[in-house]
Design a protein around this motif. Structure first.
Motif, PDB file in Angstrom:
ATOM      1  N   TRP A  22     -23.766  31.299 -44.071  1.00 45.13           N
ATOM      2  CA  TRP A  22     -25.091  30.898 -44.842  1.00 45.13           C
ATOM      3  C   TRP A  22     -25.396  31.850 -45.972  1.00 45.13           C
ATOM      4  O   TRP A  22     -26.018  31.624 -46.935  1.00 45.13           O
ATOM      5  CB  TRP A  22     -26.138  30.419 -44.055  1.00 45.13           C
ATOM      6  CG  TRP A  22     -25.981  29.089 -43.260  1.00 45.13           C
ATOM      7  CD1 TRP A  22     -25.742  28.746 -42.298  1.00 45.13           C
ATOM      8  CD2 TRP A  22     -26.168  28.172 -44.164  1.00 45.13           C
ATOM      9  NE1 TRP A  22     -25.635  27.353 -41.955  1.00 45.13           N
ATOM     10  CE2 TRP A  22     -25.808  26.865 -43.313  1.00 45.13           C
ATOM     11  CE3 TRP A  22     -26.459  27.474 -45.252  1.00 45.13           C
ATOM     12  CZ2 TRP A  22     -25.882  25.348 -43.558  1.00 45.13           C
ATOM     13  CZ3 TRP A  22     -26.623  26.133 -45.648  1.00 45.13           C
ATOM     14  CH2 TRP A  22     -26.167  25.079 -44.826  1.00 45.13           C
ATOM     15  N   SER A  43     -40.247  17.343 -55.262  1.00 40.98           N
ATOM     16  CA  SER A  43     -40.169  16.701 -53.734  1.00 40.98           C
ATOM     17  C   SER A  43     -41.454  16.057 -53.470  1.00 40.98           C
ATOM     18  O   SER A  43     -41.659  15.135 -53.026  1.00 40.98           O
ATOM     19  CB  SER A  43     -39.419  17.484 -53.014  1.00 40.98           C
ATOM     20  OG  SER A  43     -38.041  17.594 -53.087  1.00 40.98           O
ATOM     21  N   MET A 153     -23.068  18.303 -50.764  1.00 41.60           N
ATOM     22  CA  MET A 153     -24.076  18.554 -49.563  1.00 41.60           C
ATOM     23  C   MET A 153     -25.782  19.176 -50.151  1.00 41.60           C
ATOM     24  O   MET A 153     -26.466  18.768 -49.573  1.00 41.60           O
ATOM     25  CB  MET A 153     -23.590  19.626 -48.875  1.00 41.60           C
ATOM     26  CG  MET A 153     -24.494  20.221 -47.805  1.00 41.60           C
ATOM     27  SD  MET A 153     -23.976  21.645 -46.652  1.00 41.60           S
ATOM     28  CE  MET A 153     -23.990  23.002 -47.847  1.00 41.60           C
ATOM     29  N   PHE A 154     -25.668  20.026 -51.208  1.00 39.07           N
ATOM     30  CA  PHE A 154     -26.808  20.567 -51.638  1.00 39.07           C
ATOM     31  C   PHE A 154     -27.575  19.652 -52.676  1.00 39.07           C
ATOM     32  O   PHE A 154     -28.864  19.379 -52.607  1.00 39.07           O
ATOM     33  CB  PHE A 154     -26.476  21.933 -52.657  1.00 39.07           C
ATOM     34  CG  PHE A 154     -26.077  22.783 -51.934  1.00 39.07           C
ATOM     35  CD1 PHE A 154     -26.863  23.638 -50.980  1.00 39.07           C
ATOM     36  CD2 PHE A 154     -24.664  23.609 -51.828  1.00 39.07           C
ATOM     37  CE1 PHE A 154     -26.897  24.486 -50.172  1.00 39.07           C
ATOM     38  CE2 PHE A 154     -24.794  24.522 -50.894  1.00 39.07           C
ATOM     39  CZ  PHE A 154     -25.549  25.108 -50.119  1.00 39.07           C
ATOM     40  N   THR A 155     -26.800  18.857 -53.514  1.00 40.02           N
ATOM     41  CA  THR A 155     -27.525  17.825 -54.282  1.00 40.02           C
ATOM     42  C   THR A 155     -27.793  16.599 -53.634  1.00 40.02           C
ATOM     43  O   THR A 155     -28.951  15.772 -54.103  1.00 40.02           O
ATOM     44  CB  THR A 155     -26.540  17.623 -55.567  1.00 40.02           C
ATOM     45  OG1 THR A 155     -25.373  16.942 -55.115  1.00 40.02           O
ATOM     46  CG2 THR A 155     -26.450  18.931 -56.433  1.00 40.02           C
ATOM     47  N   VAL A 157     -27.441  15.634 -49.571  1.00 41.84           N
ATOM     48  CA  VAL A 157     -27.826  15.797 -47.980  1.00 41.84           C
ATOM     49  C   VAL A 157     -29.214  16.567 -47.991  1.00 41.84           C
ATOM     50  O   VAL A 157     -30.172  15.984 -47.399  1.00 41.84           O
ATOM     51  CB  VAL A 157     -26.511  16.141 -47.516  1.00 41.84           C
ATOM     52  CG1 VAL A 157     -26.895  16.245 -46.048  1.00 41.84           C
ATOM     53  CG2 VAL A 157     -25.379  15.079 -47.615  1.00 41.84           C
ATOM     54  N   ILE A 158     -29.044  17.845 -48.391  1.00 36.79           N
ATOM     55  CA  ILE A 158     -30.161  18.615 -48.068  1.00 36.79           C
ATOM     56  C   ILE A 158     -31.716  17.953 -48.991  1.00 36.79           C
ATOM     57  O   ILE A 158     -32.440  18.166 -48.115  1.00 36.79           O
ATOM     58  CB  ILE A 158     -29.647  20.204 -48.494  1.00 36.79           C
ATOM     59  CG1 ILE A 158     -28.703  20.722 -47.617  1.00 36.79           C
ATOM     60  CG2 ILE A 158     -31.126  21.019 -48.696  1.00 36.79           C
ATOM     61  CD1 ILE A 158     -28.240  22.083 -47.731  1.00 36.79           C
ATOM     62  N   VAL A 159     -31.493  17.509 -50.176  1.00 39.37           N
ATOM     63  CA  VAL A 159     -32.471  17.090 -50.639  1.00 39.37           C
ATOM     64  C   VAL A 159     -33.083  15.947 -49.901  1.00 39.37           C
ATOM     65  O   VAL A 159     -34.176  15.444 -49.849  1.00 39.37           O
ATOM     66  CB  VAL A 159     -32.266  16.682 -52.188  1.00 39.37           C
ATOM     67  CG1 VAL A 159     -33.274  16.139 -52.950  1.00 39.37           C
ATOM     68  CG2 VAL A 159     -31.864  18.108 -52.930  1.00 39.37           C
ATOM     69  N   THR A 160     -32.302  14.964 -49.589  1.00 43.56           N
ATOM     70  CA  THR A 160     -32.518  13.700 -48.801  1.00 43.56           C
ATOM     71  C   THR A 160     -33.358  14.205 -47.420  1.00 43.56           C
ATOM     72  O   THR A 160     -34.496  13.696 -47.186  1.00 43.56           O
ATOM     73  CB  THR A 160     -31.578  12.991 -48.611  1.00 43.56           C
ATOM     74  OG1 THR A 160     -30.747  12.501 -49.857  1.00 43.56           O
ATOM     75  CG2 THR A 160     -31.900  11.542 -47.810  1.00 43.56           C
ATOM     76  N   LEU A 161     -32.827  15.059 -46.738  1.00 43.14           N
ATOM     77  CA  LEU A 161     -33.348  15.581 -45.588  1.00 43.14           C
ATOM     78  C   LEU A 161     -34.677  16.231 -45.988  1.00 43.14           C
ATOM     79  O   LEU A 161     -35.744  15.971 -45.090  1.00 43.14           O
ATOM     80  CB  LEU A 161     -32.466  16.470 -44.899  1.00 43.14           C
ATOM     81  CG  LEU A 161     -30.994  15.886 -43.911  1.00 43.14           C
ATOM     82  CD1 LEU A 161     -30.184  17.133 -43.620  1.00 43.14           C
ATOM     83  CD2 LEU A 161     -31.478  14.933 -43.113  1.00 43.14           C
ATOM     84  N   PHE A 162     -34.867  17.133 -46.852  1.00 46.69           N
ATOM     85  CA  PHE A 162     -35.857  17.582 -47.176  1.00 46.69           C
ATOM     86  C   PHE A 162     -37.314  16.831 -47.444  1.00 46.69           C
ATOM     87  O   PHE A 162     -38.180  16.829 -46.955  1.00 46.69           O
ATOM     88  CB  PHE A 162     -35.891  18.745 -48.215  1.00 46.69           C
ATOM     89  CG  PHE A 162     -37.027  19.629 -48.640  1.00 46.69           C
ATOM     90  CD1 PHE A 162     -37.371  20.499 -47.952  1.00 46.69           C
ATOM     91  CD2 PHE A 162     -37.911  19.259 -49.711  1.00 46.69           C
ATOM     92  CE1 PHE A 162     -38.540  21.408 -48.244  1.00 46.69           C
ATOM     93  CE2 PHE A 162     -38.863  20.212 -50.191  1.00 46.69           C
ATOM     94  CZ  PHE A 162     -39.273  21.385 -49.300  1.00 46.69           C
TER      95      PHE A 162
END
Length: 187
Positions: A22, A43, A153-155, A157-162
């Motif tokens: 990370w 967001s 993943m960054f554009t 997955v992480i945004v959707t989770l956030f």
């Protein structure tokens, strides 16, 4: 090597909790911290707009459709104003979502570019014996698909989770604001 749930070329895969991994990833993101911050702030705007819409619907039904006290013209005028607010809120949510996706895609492309440049420089510095020991397909896969997967993943997955975590928190806040007794029963 078969593990029962997929095929892996490597004997050892990186773990999600690997802090060193990370840190290396964050090194590539750090130059784009302003864009990431903008995406985070967007967001809140996206989620705020999406949580406002059901509230506006409730107001329309309670004040102007079910409530038969005021004259029909007054109710229709109030409903029209509320519909205008609803449309503006939808437009704000759409524009904020569009801006968030654009910022994240641009940032993701910049991060991918930096990673690919570093990997290409690293490959140029390797000994020729390394290339004779490694299959070409494996190297090409690592240089293209893996970086593209990180971008995804960054554009996405992480945004959707956030966004979903913010939405969940917002729903809880609204639930407690509207009826804290019912919120306590549900939680």
């Amino acid at each position: 090597m078969q593990h029962g749930f997929g095929y892996f070329e490597e004997d050892q895969l990186g773990q999600l909790g690997d802090l060193g991994l990370w840190r290396r990833i964050l090194r590539y993101i750090r130059p784009s911290w302003r864009e990431v911050l903008a995406a985070v702030l967007l967001s809140f705007l996206v989620v705020g707009a999406s949580l406002t819409l059901p509230y506006l619907l409730r107001l329309g039904v309670d004040r102007y459709i079910v409530n038969t006290g005021p004259a029909l013209a007054v109710r229709l005028g109030g409903l029209a104003r509320l519909a205008g607010v609803f449309l503006v809120t939808m437009l704000i949510g759409f524009l904020a979502n569009f801006a968030q996706v654009a910022v994240l895609e641009w940032t993701g492309q910049n991060v991918m570019h930096r990673m690919r440049q570093d990997l290409f420089a690293h490959l140029l510095g390797l000994d020729f014996a390394f290339f004779s020991r490694q299959p070409v397909g494996k190297l090409v896969t690592r240089l293209t698909n893996d970086i593209q997967n990180m971008n995804e993943m960054f554009t996405s997955v992480i945004v959707t989770l956030f966004n979903d975590f913010i939405r969940f928190g917002g729903i809880l806040v609204l639930l407690f604001w509207m009826n804290w007794q019912l919120a306590l029963v549900l939680s």
